[in-house]
Write a protein that holds these residues in place. Sequence first.
Motif, PDB file in Angstrom:
ATOM      1  N   PRO A  76       0.887  -1.292  -0.057  1.00 29.14           N
ATOM      2  CA  PRO A  76      -0.276   0.219  -0.371  1.00 29.14           C
ATOM      3  C   PRO A  76       0.563   0.972  -0.216  1.00 29.14           C
ATOM      4  N   LEU A  77       0.425   2.034  -0.603  1.00 30.86           N
ATOM      5  CA  LEU A  77       1.123   3.732  -0.962  1.00 30.86           C
ATOM      6  C   LEU A  77       0.533   4.315  -0.158  1.00 30.86           C
ATOM      7  N   SER A  78      -0.794   4.699   0.361  1.00 34.47           N
ATOM      8  CA  SER A  78      -1.268   5.889   0.738  1.00 34.47           C
ATOM      9  C   SER A  78      -2.135   5.453   1.352  1.00 34.47           C
ATOM     10  N   ARG A  79      -3.546   4.650   1.608  1.00 35.96           N
ATOM     11  CA  ARG A  79      -4.531   4.581   2.656  1.00 35.96           C
ATOM     12  C   ARG A  79      -3.552   2.562   2.773  1.00 35.96           C
ATOM     13  N   ASN A  80      -3.920   2.383   4.369  1.00 41.27           N
ATOM     14  CA  ASN A  80      -3.731   1.258   5.481  1.00 41.27           C
ATOM     15  C   ASN A  80      -2.100   1.096   4.882  1.00 41.27           C
ATOM     16  N   VAL A  81      -1.306   1.937   5.475  1.00 43.26           N
ATOM     17  CA  VAL A  81       0.300   1.971   5.352  1.00 43.26           C
ATOM     18  C   VAL A  81       0.231   2.362   7.466  1.00 43.26           C
ATOM     19  N   GLY A  82      -0.557   3.333   7.192  1.00 41.12           N
ATOM     20  CA  GLY A  82       0.275   3.131   9.507  1.00 41.12           C
ATOM     21  C   GLY A  82      -0.901   2.009   9.783  1.00 41.12           C
ATOM     22  N   ILE A  83      -2.074   2.001   9.614  1.00 43.48           N
ATOM     23  CA  ILE A  83      -3.050   0.794   9.885  1.00 43.48           C
ATOM     24  C   ILE A  83      -3.375   0.321   8.682  1.00 43.48           C
ATOM     25  N   ASP A  84      -4.073  -0.682   8.684  1.00 43.94           N
ATOM     26  CA  ASP A  84      -5.342  -1.347   7.937  1.00 43.94           C
ATOM     27  C   ASP A  84      -6.518  -2.018   9.549  1.00 43.94           C
ATOM     28  N   LYS A  85      -7.192  -2.396   8.447  1.00 45.11           N
ATOM     29  CA  LYS A  85      -8.337  -3.601   9.604  1.00 45.11           C
ATOM     30  C   LYS A  85      -7.897  -4.046  10.656  1.00 45.11           C
ATOM     31  N   ARG A  86      -7.285  -5.209   9.857  1.00 45.96           N
ATOM     32  CA  ARG A  86      -5.702  -6.192  10.051  1.00 45.96           C
ATOM     33  C   ARG A  86      -5.709  -5.947  11.190  1.00 45.96           C
ATOM     34  N   ARG A  87      -4.598  -5.015  11.371  1.00 51.31           N
ATOM     35  CA  ARG A  87      -4.041  -4.522  12.231  1.00 51.31           C
ATOM     36  C   ARG A  87      -4.267  -3.504  13.582  1.00 51.31           C
ATOM     37  N   ALA A  88      -6.239  -2.904  12.958  1.00 48.59           N
ATOM     38  CA  ALA A  88      -6.480  -2.997  14.004  1.00 48.59           C
ATOM     39  C   ALA A  88      -7.287  -3.692  15.410  1.00 48.59           C
ATOM     40  N   GLU A 253     -10.159   7.943   9.611  1.00 49.37           N
ATOM     41  CA  GLU A 253      -8.993   8.797   8.890  1.00 49.37           C
ATOM     42  C   GLU A 253      -7.889   8.126   7.500  1.00 49.37           C
ATOM     43  N   ASN A 254      -7.892   6.366   8.071  1.00 46.77           N
ATOM     44  CA  ASN A 254      -7.675   5.659   6.912  1.00 46.77           C
ATOM     45  C   ASN A 254      -8.186   5.779   5.378  1.00 46.77           C
ATOM     46  N   ASP A 255      -9.485   5.312   5.457  1.00 49.16           N
ATOM     47  CA  ASP A 255     -10.706   5.318   5.239  1.00 49.16           C
ATOM     48  C   ASP A 255     -10.531   6.497   4.162  1.00 49.16           C
ATOM     49  N   LEU A 256     -10.705   7.538   4.304  1.00 54.97           N
ATOM     50  CA  LEU A 256     -10.904   8.965   3.965  1.00 54.97           C
ATOM     51  C   LEU A 256      -9.748   8.910   2.392  1.00 54.97           C
ATOM     52  N   LEU A 257      -8.556   8.255   3.398  1.00 52.65           N
ATOM     53  CA  LEU A 257      -7.086   8.136   1.920  1.00 52.65           C
ATOM     54  C   LEU A 257      -7.480   7.477   0.669  1.00 52.65           C
ATOM     55  N   PRO A 258      -6.979   7.709  -0.172  1.00 60.13           N
ATOM     56  CA  PRO A 258      -7.325   6.938  -1.460  1.00 60.13           C
ATOM     57  C   PRO A 258      -6.286   5.510  -1.629  1.00 60.13           C
ATOM     58  N   ASN A 259      -7.355   4.669  -2.190  1.00 61.98           N
ATOM     59  CA  ASN A 259      -6.472   3.194  -2.264  1.00 61.98           C
ATOM     60  C   ASN A 259      -5.290   3.134  -3.493  1.00 61.98           C
ATOM     61  N   ILE A 260      -4.093   3.210  -3.284  1.00 59.35           N
ATOM     62  CA  ILE A 260      -2.804   3.001  -4.052  1.00 59.35           C
ATOM     63  C   ILE A 260      -1.988   2.321  -3.741  1.00 59.35           C
ATOM     64  N   SER A 261      -2.424   1.113  -4.526  1.00 59.02           N
ATOM     65  CA  SER A 261      -1.238  -0.183  -4.102  1.00 59.02           C
ATOM     66  C   SER A 261      -0.249  -0.535  -5.442  1.00 59.02           C
ATOM     67  N   GLU A 286       5.939  -8.283 -14.218  1.00 50.55           N
ATOM     68  CA  GLU A 286       5.567  -7.197 -14.157  1.00 50.55           C
ATOM     69  C   GLU A 286       4.821  -5.762 -12.906  1.00 50.55           C
ATOM     70  N   ALA A 287       4.914  -4.608 -13.413  1.00 47.46           N
ATOM     71  CA  ALA A 287       4.724  -3.715 -12.066  1.00 47.46           C
ATOM     72  C   ALA A 287       3.239  -2.544 -12.506  1.00 47.46           C
ATOM     73  N   ALA A 288       2.564  -2.641 -11.165  1.00 48.57           N
ATOM     74  CA  ALA A 288       1.426  -2.216 -11.445  1.00 48.57           C
ATOM     75  C   ALA A 288       1.018  -1.418 -10.428  1.00 48.57           C
ATOM     76  N   LEU A 289      -0.043   0.154 -10.607  1.00 51.28           N
ATOM     77  CA  LEU A 289       0.128   0.643 -10.162  1.00 51.28           C
ATOM     78  C   LEU A 289      -1.593   1.245 -10.083  1.00 51.28           C
ATOM     79  N   LEU A 290      -2.310  -0.033  -8.284  1.00 47.66           N
ATOM     80  CA  LEU A 290      -3.908   0.652  -8.916  1.00 47.66           C
ATOM     81  C   LEU A 290      -4.391   1.198  -7.819  1.00 47.66           C
ATOM     82  N   VAL A 291      -5.310   1.846  -8.655  1.00 41.52           N
ATOM     83  CA  VAL A 291      -6.130   3.317  -7.876  1.00 41.52           C
ATOM     84  C   VAL A 291      -7.389   3.121  -7.813  1.00 41.52           C
TER      85      VAL A 291
END
Length: 370
Positions: A76-88, A253-261, A286-291
Amino acid sequence: ILSAEGAFDTKLKGATENGPLGFYETYRHSIGAIQPLANGGEVFGGYRVGRGVFQPWYKERQTNEGGEFKAGLSVPLSRNVGIDKRRAGVRKASLDLAAADPQFRSEVIFTVRAASEAYWQWVAAAAQQRIARQVLDLATTRNDGLEEEVRMGAKALPDLKDNRRSILSREAKLIDTQRKVTQSATKLSIYLRSPDGESRIASIDEVPDFPNPTPPEAAWQISLAQQAIQSRPELRELELAIERIDVEIAEAENDLLPNISAVLVGSQDVGEPTSKKRDKSEFELEAALLVDVPLQRRKAKGKLTSLEAKRAQLTQKRRLSEDKIRTDIAIAFEAVRAAYERVQRTAEARDLSDYMAEVEREKFKVGESD
């Protein structure tokens, strides 16, 4: 906690998809594993085999004779970097476990208070029985003297009968105090235990003397209030509840961020090539950027607003609880102070009563008192 940590379990996936009838006969089998990472993202890997006659537009499903190995990493590059559902989930489970301690301490405090009340009720009942016996002894001694006076003609028979009535009344009182001792000892047995944990009835020989009270000092109120605020379990429960809300706020607050992976995948076919071009034999990367992001983000915004209001509510509730504890301490301190003064006044009254009783005894000996 174990359940929450299950979100990080390795997931094994497998599939077999076959088309045995039709112009294009295809047989595909795959197996793989996905491992979520503790700091977000996941790694994955697997193996697949695709054989048969594939549609021209599905040639990527075909593999060399030995199949294809694939491995990759998603970060993850934006959302889920500092926290996500699993860690929460793990964090909230840890807070739930921590919340069990103040709940346990609340039960201990309640039990200790109930046991203390049962103990002192038993001590008081035994003291009342002792007093009832002393009062009965006094009437019995008086009766001996009255009998002698009646025989000598100094007192009339009704005086003796009246004292006998007093003896019967005091015997009834003694019986009642004995009942209270038995009942209070039985209630105390709920908390009084033998070394092997069995309840036992306290013996009357175990009754202690009442301790001599010490005058309460004004400094007690301040120190006890500080001690209570630091150790009262309901305040700790509220603190943990606030910490749990903070975790949920971080999630919102994490869910406010765009999901970029960022995704990186490498694959390699092995075995005999399935085509003369050998187009599947080379290592592929293969390299991909997902938004992915909801434009209005109303779900996250609404949740965040609700959680912030709830946190403010809990903060005020903790403040109110702290003020209530200070008030309870002040009320209890005043009760102790007043009780101490009553004890002092009662002790003085008892001394005067003992003095008057001694005077009456002397007068009784010479026939000047009944």
